[in-house]
Enzyme design. Sequence first.
Site, PDB file in Angstrom:
ATOM      1  N   SER A 197      -3.136  -7.722   3.292  1.00  0.00           N
ATOM      2  CA  SER A 197      -3.281  -7.538   4.741  1.00  0.00           C
ATOM      3  C   SER A 197      -3.538  -8.879   5.423  1.00  0.00           C
ATOM      4  CB  SER A 197      -4.426  -6.561   5.022  1.00  0.00           C
ATOM      5  OG  SER A 197      -4.145  -5.320   4.434  1.00  0.00           O
ATOM      6  N   ARG A 220      -2.170  -5.820  -8.370  1.00  0.00           N
ATOM      7  CA  ARG A 220      -1.047  -6.682  -7.996  1.00  0.00           C
ATOM      8  C   ARG A 220      -0.809  -7.781  -9.010  1.00  0.00           C
ATOM      9  NH1 ARG A 220      -3.382  -8.339  -2.433  1.00  0.00           N
ATOM     10  NH2 ARG A 220      -5.199  -8.144  -3.765  1.00  0.00           N
ATOM     11  N   LYS A 275     -17.850  -5.770   8.000  1.00  0.00           N
ATOM     12  CA  LYS A 275     -16.610  -6.540   8.177  1.00  0.00           C
ATOM     13  C   LYS A 275     -16.190  -6.473   9.641  1.00  0.00           C
ATOM     14  CE  LYS A 275     -14.053  -6.458   3.796  1.00  0.00           C
ATOM     15  NZ  LYS A 275     -12.808  -6.004   3.161  1.00  0.00           N
ATOM     16  N   HIS A 334       0.851  -1.205   0.000  1.00  0.00           N
ATOM     17  CA  HIS A 334       0.000   0.000   0.000  1.00  0.00           C
ATOM     18  C   HIS A 334       0.885   1.254   0.000  1.00  0.00           C
ATOM     19  CE1 HIS A 334      -3.159  -2.604   2.238  1.00  0.00           C
ATOM     20  NE2 HIS A 334      -3.654  -2.360   1.046  1.00  0.00           N
TER      21      HIS A 334
HETATM   22  N1  COA Z   1      -0.275  -3.949  -1.710  1.00  0.00           N
HETATM   23  C1  COA Z   1      -0.596  -4.889  -0.824  1.00  0.00           C
HETATM   24  N2  COA Z   1      -1.847  -5.321  -0.631  1.00  0.00           N
HETATM   25  C2  COA Z   1      -2.807  -4.773  -1.366  1.00  0.00           C
HETATM   26  C3  COA Z   1      -2.539  -3.784  -2.321  1.00  0.00           C
HETATM   27  C4  COA Z   1      -1.203  -3.379  -2.480  1.00  0.00           C
HETATM   28  N3  COA Z   1      -0.862  -2.442  -3.355  1.00  0.00           N
HETATM   29  N4  COA Z   1      -3.689  -3.435  -2.910  1.00  0.00           N
HETATM   30  C5  COA Z   1      -4.646  -4.197  -2.355  1.00  0.00           C
HETATM   31  N5  COA Z   1      -4.109  -4.992  -1.420  1.00  0.00           N
HETATM   32  C6  COA Z   1      -4.815  -6.012  -0.633  1.00  0.00           C
HETATM   33  C7  COA Z   1      -5.350  -5.498   0.663  1.00  0.00           C
HETATM   34  O1  COA Z   1      -4.394  -5.614   1.684  1.00  0.00           O
HETATM   35  C8  COA Z   1      -6.544  -6.389   0.867  1.00  0.00           C
HETATM   36  O2  COA Z   1      -6.124  -7.588   1.438  1.00  0.00           O
HETATM   37  P1  COA Z   1      -7.096  -8.460   2.348  1.00  0.00           P
HETATM   38  O3  COA Z   1      -8.241  -8.871   1.484  1.00  0.00           O
HETATM   39  O4  COA Z   1      -6.212  -9.557   2.752  1.00  0.00           O
HETATM   40  O5  COA Z   1      -7.517  -7.578   3.490  1.00  0.00           O
HETATM   41  C9  COA Z   1      -7.038  -6.681  -0.550  1.00  0.00           C
HETATM   42  O6  COA Z   1      -5.940  -6.438  -1.366  1.00  0.00           O
HETATM   43  C10 COA Z   1      -8.151  -5.794  -1.017  1.00  0.00           C
HETATM   44  O7  COA Z   1      -8.094  -4.652  -0.290  1.00  0.00           O
HETATM   45  P2  COA Z   1      -8.352  -3.136  -0.620  1.00  0.00           P
HETATM   46  O8  COA Z   1      -7.578  -2.659  -1.771  1.00  0.00           O
HETATM   47  O9  COA Z   1      -8.138  -2.424   0.661  1.00  0.00           O
HETATM   48  O10 COA Z   1      -9.782  -3.160  -1.076  1.00  0.00           O
HETATM   49  P3  COA Z   1     -11.047  -3.514  -0.287  1.00  0.00           P
HETATM   50  O11 COA Z   1     -11.674  -4.600  -1.089  1.00  0.00           O
HETATM   51  O12 COA Z   1     -10.828  -3.739   1.134  1.00  0.00           O
HETATM   52  O13 COA Z   1     -11.833  -2.147  -0.418  1.00  0.00           O
HETATM   53  C11 COA Z   1     -12.857  -0.322  -1.617  1.00  0.00           C
HETATM   54  C12 COA Z   1     -12.020  -1.566  -1.658  1.00  0.00           C
HETATM   55  C13 COA Z   1     -12.760   0.422  -0.297  1.00  0.00           C
HETATM   56  C14 COA Z   1     -12.310   0.564  -2.701  1.00  0.00           C
HETATM   57  C15 COA Z   1     -14.292  -0.722  -1.976  1.00  0.00           C
HETATM   58  O14 COA Z   1     -14.725  -1.773  -1.152  1.00  0.00           O
HETATM   59  C16 COA Z   1     -15.268   0.426  -1.858  1.00  0.00           C
HETATM   60  O15 COA Z   1     -15.203   1.377  -2.595  1.00  0.00           O
HETATM   61  N6  COA Z   1     -16.210   0.340  -0.917  1.00  0.00           N
HETATM   62  C17 COA Z   1     -17.241   1.358  -0.700  1.00  0.00           C
HETATM   63  C18 COA Z   1     -18.574   0.931  -1.297  1.00  0.00           C
HETATM   64  C19 COA Z   1     -18.571   1.226  -2.752  1.00  0.00           C
HETATM   65  O16 COA Z   1     -18.576   2.353  -3.180  1.00  0.00           O
HETATM   66  N7  COA Z   1     -18.539   0.184  -3.570  1.00  0.00           N
HETATM   67  C20 COA Z   1     -18.353   0.406  -4.975  1.00  0.00           C
HETATM   68  C21 COA Z   1     -19.508   0.032  -5.765  1.00  0.00           C
HETATM   69  S1  COA Z   1     -19.022  -1.478  -6.571  1.00  0.00           S
END
Ligand code: COA
Length: 165
Positions: A128, A90, A41, A17
């Site tokens: 994560s 990724r 969550k 990140h």
């Molecule tokens: N390096 C390391 N890990 C990474 C990464 C990076 N560059 N990019 C993503 N990840 C990992 C995260 O650690 C996470 O791991 P985990 O599943 O083990 O916890 C996973 O990839 C996905 O995480 P993240 O990128 O934080 O996305 P998310 O799925 O938790 O959340 C949002 C994504 C917040 C953008 C999305 O859920 C959102 O917009 N929510 C609001 C509701 C909404 O508007 N929805 C959209 C309509 S579809």
Amino acid sequence: MSKAIYPGSFDPVTLGHLDIIERSAKIVDELVIGVLNNSAKSPLFSVEERVIMLREVTKNLSNVSVVAFQGLLVDFAEEIHANVIIRGLRAVTDFEYELQMTQTNKKLNPDVETIFLTTNVQYSYLSSSIVKEIGKYGRPLEHFVPKQIEQQVSEKLRKMQTEYK
Ligand code: COA
């Protein structure tokens, strides 16, 4: 003037990140890290703890701020007047989910663009959940999370593991 959001759960923030944050901060004028407060969550760290950790690891980046949000990402973007969403890719497995999210967001607000940065290859396996899995068994996290939060993350995971024994 470009104002971008880098959204995510950051439970906890990883070196992957941080790599995306540092690179994005160089290409936009202002970067807001949006920490999702998702009541559905059950994260390891509270949203307040996640915000504090992110502020700690980004305090040297003058155009970066950290804010918690809930609800739809496009509504948050509108609220803070951001016109760009940054996401990291990724591996090809991330693509399908990211594409679906981007297209939904575009439908909801056509003025907000999503920019994808490919994750530095050294972090392409990292998530994560992986950090939590390794830390739970007492292994050092220096290669996975920023050094400023390593101790806090390790201690929380150790404590959790002891409580469940
Ligand atoms: N390096 C390391 N890990 C990474 C990464 C990076 N560059 N990019 C993503 N990840 C990992 C995260 O650690 C996470 O791991 P985990 O599943 O083990 O916890 C996973 O990839 C996905 O995480 P993240 O990128 O934080 O996305 P998310 O799925 O938790 O959340 C949002 C994504 C917040 C953008 C999305 O859920 C959102 O917009 N929510 C609001 C509701 C909404 O508007 N929805 C959209 C309509 S579809």
